[in-house]
Design an enzyme around this catalytic site. Sequence first.
Site, mmCIF file in Angstrom:
data_model
loop_
_atom_site.group_PDB
_atom_site.id
_atom_site.type_symbol
_atom_site.label_atom_id
_atom_site.label_comp_id
_atom_site.label_asym_id
_atom_site.label_seq_id
_atom_site.Cartn_x
_atom_site.Cartn_y
_atom_site.Cartn_z
ATOM 1 N N GLY A 188 -10.056 16.521 12.447
ATOM 2 C CA GLY A 188 -10.806 17.454 13.294
ATOM 3 C C GLY A 188 -10.560 17.236 14.771
ATOM 4 O O GLY A 188 -10.465 18.189 15.550
ATOM 5 N N GLY A 206 -4.930 14.227 8.739
ATOM 6 C CA GLY A 206 -5.393 14.726 7.448
ATOM 7 C C GLY A 206 -4.390 14.576 6.322
ATOM 8 O O GLY A 206 -3.620 13.616 6.268
ATOM 9 N N LYS A 234 -7.030 26.507 4.735
ATOM 10 C CA LYS A 234 -7.856 27.546 5.353
ATOM 11 C C LYS A 234 -7.316 28.018 6.702
ATOM 12 O O LYS A 234 -7.018 27.207 7.574
ATOM 13 C CB LYS A 234 -9.283 27.018 5.567
ATOM 14 C CG LYS A 234 -10.051 26.764 4.282
ATOM 15 C CD LYS A 234 -11.448 26.273 4.627
ATOM 16 C CE LYS A 234 -12.273 26.023 3.372
ATOM 17 N NZ LYS A 234 -13.613 25.515 3.715
ATOM 18 N N ARG A 249 -5.839 3.118 9.414
ATOM 19 C CA ARG A 249 -6.712 3.216 10.590
ATOM 20 C C ARG A 249 -7.021 1.835 11.174
ATOM 21 O O ARG A 249 -7.162 1.700 12.389
ATOM 22 C CB ARG A 249 -8.005 3.940 10.217
ATOM 23 C CG ARG A 249 -7.799 5.439 10.082
ATOM 24 C CD ARG A 249 -9.048 6.147 9.650
ATOM 25 N NE ARG A 249 -8.889 7.599 9.766
ATOM 26 C CZ ARG A 249 -9.715 8.488 9.256
ATOM 27 N NH1 ARG A 249 -10.774 8.072 8.583
ATOM 28 N NH2 ARG A 249 -9.497 9.762 9.415
#
Length: 402
Positions: free
Chosen positions: A382, A359, A202, A40
């Site tokens: 996200g 992610g 999920k 990052r």
Amino acid sequence: MEKLSVRDLEVKGKRVLVRVDFNVPTEEIDGKIRITDDTRIRESLPTIELLRVKGAKVILLAHFGRPKGKPNPKYSLKPVADHLARMIPPPVHFSPEVIGPKVEAASKALPDGGVLLVENVRFYSEEEADADSFAQALAKLGDVYVNDAFGAAHRAHASTAGVAKYLPQAAMGLLMERELRYLKDELEDPERPFLVILGGSKVSDKIAAIKALVEKADVFLIGGAMAYTFYKALGIPTGTSRVETDKVHLAEELLALAKKKGVNFLSPIDDVETLELKDGAKSRNTPVHSPGQGITEGWQAVDIGRETIGQYKVEIGKAKTILWNGPVGVFEIPDFATGTKELAEALAASSAKTIIGGGDLVTAVKQFGLAGKMTFISTGGGASLELLEGKELPGVAALTDR
């Protein structure tokens, strides 16, 4: 793109307040904090370097960890400042104050091309509350604003959105520009066939993204633990595999929607199943799509199987645009990493435009040494999902229109 870019700004001699995403993984060794993955930070360097070369005074805002609105030495950005100082030419300064006269004076005292990293903005509860007073105090550190923190752009916080109201110009940085180009503009009208691969644990995390992408995709490949919720919807036995039982009705809805739209929606036809979630545990390949077959009672599925890998590779070979979000197995355990690794290798060898979502999948692709062979790798988890859902991100909405 409809928003102002850092490329458009006249910045010589000006203080440019830059929101970056320096929320990096760390470990503590002998009382010292060491950064274990500086991706990052590296991704922010092109924007920082562009501003330095143009003669700007660069003031960096960032968050780190979850200090819950109070100063906490454990979450200080000082180790990040030290790391950054080894990556770019000096001077790199650090301010232990986030707002107030001392840091304002430090921002004005910077030489042209100098860099100042300010302490963790989440040391103030007003940051996550997007308090006007805090946004105004941050705005006193700059003459113009640049947001290059795509990973935090889905948060309406003082440093990601609120501060933009109090400076005359608010532009996107080079990383933000690339993220929006690949995850938004390039997918508005993708070259076809357009293939979407979705994994991860999920279904609930990706329902809105699946609904939005079903409108655009030609083929869907499903893997990871989310596949077992779809199994349940299809009446396939799942053993002790992870299933979101309260989301089975949504899986049924998504399958019906894909059928209605004429999208080829594929779930695994075989899986690797195991008795224990550890390397070296007893495991085997089991077919799941023949009548009466599924995951064995007492066993859990942990990776896509050999036939599925072959079937998915055929689809990858046909595609012209590929979007992949989420690993298709428990890649952290080498015995269960085969599916994710082989699909990543197929993407790396493909001539298609390959876009990797944020992610865990990014970690996996790097672990396999294939990051450099993908067209684009997103830094946002996200934020990337919300963009794919078609949502407007607060950190982008706050920027100045061209």
